[in-house]
Design an enzyme around this catalytic site. Structure first.
Site, PDB file in Angstrom:
ATOM      1  N   SER A 106     -11.027 -50.585 -13.559  1.00  0.00           N
ATOM      2  CA  SER A 106     -11.253 -51.599 -12.580  1.00  0.00           C
ATOM      3  C   SER A 106     -12.407 -51.109 -11.692  1.00  0.00           C
ATOM      4  CB  SER A 106     -10.172 -51.442 -11.402  1.00  0.00           C
ATOM      5  OG  SER A 106     -10.747 -52.112 -10.459  1.00  0.00           O
ATOM      6  N   TYR A 129     -15.262 -57.897 -10.257  1.00  0.00           N
ATOM      7  CA  TYR A 129     -15.277 -58.975  -9.297  1.00  0.00           C
ATOM      8  C   TYR A 129     -16.522 -59.437  -8.939  1.00  0.00           C
ATOM      9  CZ  TYR A 129     -10.197 -57.865  -8.307  1.00  0.00           C
ATOM     10  OH  TYR A 129      -9.185 -57.485  -8.551  1.00  0.00           O
ATOM     11  N   THR A 155     -12.988 -60.992 -13.570  1.00  0.00           N
ATOM     12  CA  THR A 155     -11.811 -61.482 -13.019  1.00  0.00           C
ATOM     13  C   THR A 155     -12.200 -62.977 -12.351  1.00  0.00           C
ATOM     14  OG1 THR A 155     -10.676 -59.702 -12.641  1.00  0.00           O
ATOM     15  CG2 THR A 155      -9.769 -61.290 -11.116  1.00  0.00           C
ATOM     16  N   LYS A 232     -10.941 -63.142 -17.342  1.00  0.00           N
ATOM     17  CA  LYS A 232      -9.491 -62.812 -16.919  1.00  0.00           C
ATOM     18  C   LYS A 232      -9.000 -63.373 -15.790  1.00  0.00           C
ATOM     19  CE  LYS A 232      -6.898 -58.818 -14.858  1.00  0.00           C
ATOM     20  NZ  LYS A 232      -6.383 -59.527 -13.681  1.00  0.00           N
ATOM     21  N   HIS A 256      -2.720 -62.505 -12.498  1.00  0.00           N
ATOM     22  CA  HIS A 256      -3.157 -61.336 -11.225  1.00  0.00           C
ATOM     23  C   HIS A 256      -1.899 -60.636 -11.086  1.00  0.00           C
ATOM     24  CE1 HIS A 256      -7.007 -60.013  -9.524  1.00  0.00           C
ATOM     25  NE2 HIS A 256      -5.964 -59.368  -8.877  1.00  0.00           N
ATOM     26  N   ASP A 287      -1.331 -60.643 -19.727  1.00  0.00           N
ATOM     27  CA  ASP A 287      -0.757 -59.499 -18.954  1.00  0.00           C
ATOM     28  C   ASP A 287       0.295 -60.082 -18.053  1.00  0.00           C
ATOM     29  OD1 ASP A 287      -1.942 -60.434 -16.755  1.00  0.00           O
ATOM     30  OD2 ASP A 287      -3.772 -59.199 -16.627  1.00  0.00           O
ATOM     31  N   GLY A 288       1.214 -59.312 -17.518  1.00  0.00           N
ATOM     32  CA  GLY A 288       2.015 -59.802 -16.432  1.00  0.00           C
ATOM     33  C   GLY A 288       3.266 -59.741 -16.897  1.00  0.00           C
ATOM     34  N   VAL A 290       5.333 -57.515 -18.808  1.00  0.00           N
ATOM     35  CA  VAL A 290       5.629 -56.778 -20.172  1.00  0.00           C
ATOM     36  C   VAL A 290       6.306 -55.562 -19.398  1.00  0.00           C
ATOM     37  CG1 VAL A 290       4.864 -55.720 -22.075  1.00  0.00           C
ATOM     38  CG2 VAL A 290       3.669 -58.019 -21.364  1.00  0.00           C
TER      39      VAL A 290
END
Length: 366
Positions: A106, A129, A155, A232, A256, A287-288, A290
């Protein structure tokens, strides 16, 4: 005894963390409908196993943007790893390297980008960002390129941080030991100022994130770096088609982690239309939600090239540092291999939508 399943780490992590930090990690936006949907959508999809197939060896290795992975698994970008363990991003990047996984750092990492790169032994990307201060963004991009990062993940679903009620109730504020050390302190000051009934993270985004960016701005960034650009936060076919048209190098289907617009679909439900819109023209990640290797298999069967894992890696880190984070990633890889064997798919190329049955949907509850 070492935890046997990835979800086992959730309670162990919660017991290690202050209540406001646990809330920040595990919470979502609004009524947390999407947060819950991310997990429940996976559990609603049955598998269709094939039998009498030679599965003595199941191969999980793959490549992504030219980099080798032991399995199509990576660590999603998450900020401030030192909130959860003193090892911070050094612990998680070492875990990713040991597991042969992608690591996406990040821009709000609590460890210097060069130090993360020095500890990395596997593929490494940097998440961004888009700040109002474009100079600060470019400075980070230049440092990432110099340190050997392989791609940028921009993102695009966060013109501002959404209202997260757990953080509002706790008045969540970043402590001094968990600073975004790669961004000028003046740009991050608001995130360290406590104010009852508000989230410092949300206030900081209103002050520093640029909500005016459009597709046209991507050219500005592409002209200033040779690093591949991945977007993303794509959830629709329309935006996936625009991404292809604008020449990006990859897409991450992401909501997110349920932390932005509440009420959007679970990512596994949004994934098919994005994959179909792209038509194999560029890599699609997701993602998300899992939590198991079977979840990874389901996402790959829909058409994802790589699956990114977020909160579970930090649960492992919080509980046992590098060893815990590595165990989470290794468990997912082992469970993926087992699921491939038991569904009769010995290679990743054998994973397609014929593996998946008709979802047994029950309404998501607010």
């Amino acid at each position: 005894m070492k935890p046997l399943r990835v979800p086992d780490y959730a309670d162990l992590a919660r017991s290690c963390l202050a209540a406001d930090v646990a809330g920040y990690l595990n919470g979502g936006a609004g009524a947390e409908w999407t947060l819950r949907a991310n997990e429940s959508a996976y559990s609603a999809i049955p598998l269709r196993p094939r039998v009498l197939t030679d599965v003595e060896r199941c191969a999980t290795a793959t490549t992504l943007l030219g980099a080798d992975l032991a399995a199509p698994i990576g660590v999603a970008p998450m900020a401030y790893h030192r909130l959860f363990h003193p090892d911070g991003e050094i612990g998680t990047v070492r875990a990713a390297g040991a597991a042969g996984a992608l690591f996406v750092a990040s821009m709000f990492a609590s460890t210097d980008l060069a130090e993360i790169a020095a500890a990395a032994t596997g593929p490494l990307w940097l998440q961004l960002y888009w700040l109002r201060d474009r100079g600060a963004v470019l400075e980070l991009v230049g440092r990432a390129a110099e340190a050997g990062y392989g791609a940028l993940a921009l993102t695009v679903d966060t013109p501002r941080v959404a209202r997260r009620y757990r953080d509002l109730r706790s008045g969540f504020t970043l402590p001094a030991h968990a600073r975004a050390v790669n961004v000028d302190a003046a740009l991050m000051a608001t995130s360290h100022v406590a104010e009852a009934g508000t989230s410092a993270i949300e206030r900081h985004s209103l002050e520093r994130f640029d909500p005016r960016i459009t597709w046209a701005d991507l050219a500005w960034l592409r002209e200033r770096t040779a690093l591949p650009l991945v977007l993303k936060g794509i959830l629709t076919a329309e935006d996936a088609e625009l991404a292809v048209r604008h020449g990006v190098d990859g897409i991450i289907v992401s909501n997110h982690g349920g932390r932005q617009l509440d009420g959007v679909p679970a990512t596994i439900d949004a994934l098919p239309e994005v994959v179909d819109a792209v038509g194999g023209g560029l890599p699609v990640l997701v993602d998300g939600g899992v939590r198991t290797g079977s979840d990874v298999l389901k996402a790959l069967a829909v058409g994802a090239d790589t699956v990114l894992v977020g909160r579970p890696v930090l649960w492992g880190l919080a509980h046992a540092g590098t060893e815990g984070a590595q165990d989470v990633l290794q468990t997912l890889r082992e469970e993926l291999e087992e699921a491939m064997a038991l569904t009769g798919r010995p290679t990743l190329a054998h994973l397609d939508r014929s593996v998946l049955g008709t979802p047994n949907r029950t309404p998501y509850h607010h």
